[in-house]
Scaffold this active site. Sequence first.
Site, PDB file in Angstrom:
ATOM      1  CB  CYS A  43      35.775  53.164   0.802  1.00  0.00           C
ATOM      2  SG  CYS A  43      36.185  54.343   2.108  1.00  0.00           S
ATOM      3  CB  CYS A  78      38.825  53.977   8.410  1.00  0.00           C
ATOM      4  SG  CYS A  78      37.014  53.966   8.443  1.00  0.00           S
TER       5      CYS A  78
END
Length: 357
Positions: A196, A98
Amino acid sequence: MVAMSGGVDSSTAAALLKEAGYEVIGVTLALWPEDTPPPPGETGCCSLKAVDDARRVANILDIPYYVLNFRDLFEREVIDYFIASYLEGETPNPCIACNRRIKFGALLAKARALGIDYIATGHYARRWYDKEKGRYLLARGRDAGKDQSYALYTFTQEQLAHTLLPLGDYTKVEVREIAARYGLPVARKAESQEICFVTEGDYRDYIQSRAREKIKPGPILDTRGRVLGQHRGLPFYTIGQRKGLGLALGKPCFVVALDPERNAVIVGDKEDLERRVLYARDNNYILWGELPGKARVTARIRYRAPEAAATWHPLAGGRARLEFDEPQRAITPGQAVVYYQGDLVVGGGTIESVAQI
């Protein structure tokens, strides 16, 4: 442009930058897939609560705030990679993916296209320009317990030139105190620990829900190749695992390797987890412009693993060989290995394989 997760770190980063005289814009990235409900928790960086908290902080700081849609890119670059890695017998690090592809890749590119000079995050690491070396450098954060330099080894020089890390010289305690001084409602907010995008169950449940047809059972072998049992699929196992093997051997046994070519889980004794050599692919170097013939470094093979002394050797094709002074336990393909010299991040890569000598 500050990437705001709704937590105390990125909120305080925004406050510090505004206090320093920067024109600050806050953004939160919408990353969860369209077919998946946003994380319901209080601390998840992608949850609806996170967006609400970030917006409240932006209002208090009197800065513009936007939510940017990066769902499709996140699914391709992070979620698909995450699932594929487990299917291939590796243990991925989605946060590093990410950072590389989303925050300091696509978000930075978007900011620059809009004429914005820098993006900033709440990472605990330090960056600066070294005139003698003619390079931007990255170093651990001052708070050793919160240092996040391991997850930032993929920085390019261009990315570092347009990135600010305001929290690098602060401790977590100091950051919470600063947030409280600004009256930020997230000053005492708990930290997010989960992946997440895994909103229910654990990562195994998530992979099963999205790639059930690709998960195949196979043999559990000992280190001599003898069949000891059957496994449920490579994604359910990781190097060093002891529980959940379904074996009754009269002694403890551990997963020592995953073999995707044979779709096999290899188990052995605790001593079989010890390795002195690893090979890493896709290496990126921050400290060096030109690679030396070899170098002494310390290296970290997991996010919270202690560093260990080693000798680094370059190989062709962006690969490297790392030989540790002492054997390391449970070196895991797919995880990042990050090289340091003192506090400076030399660079890092993805662990590809291990060897004994």
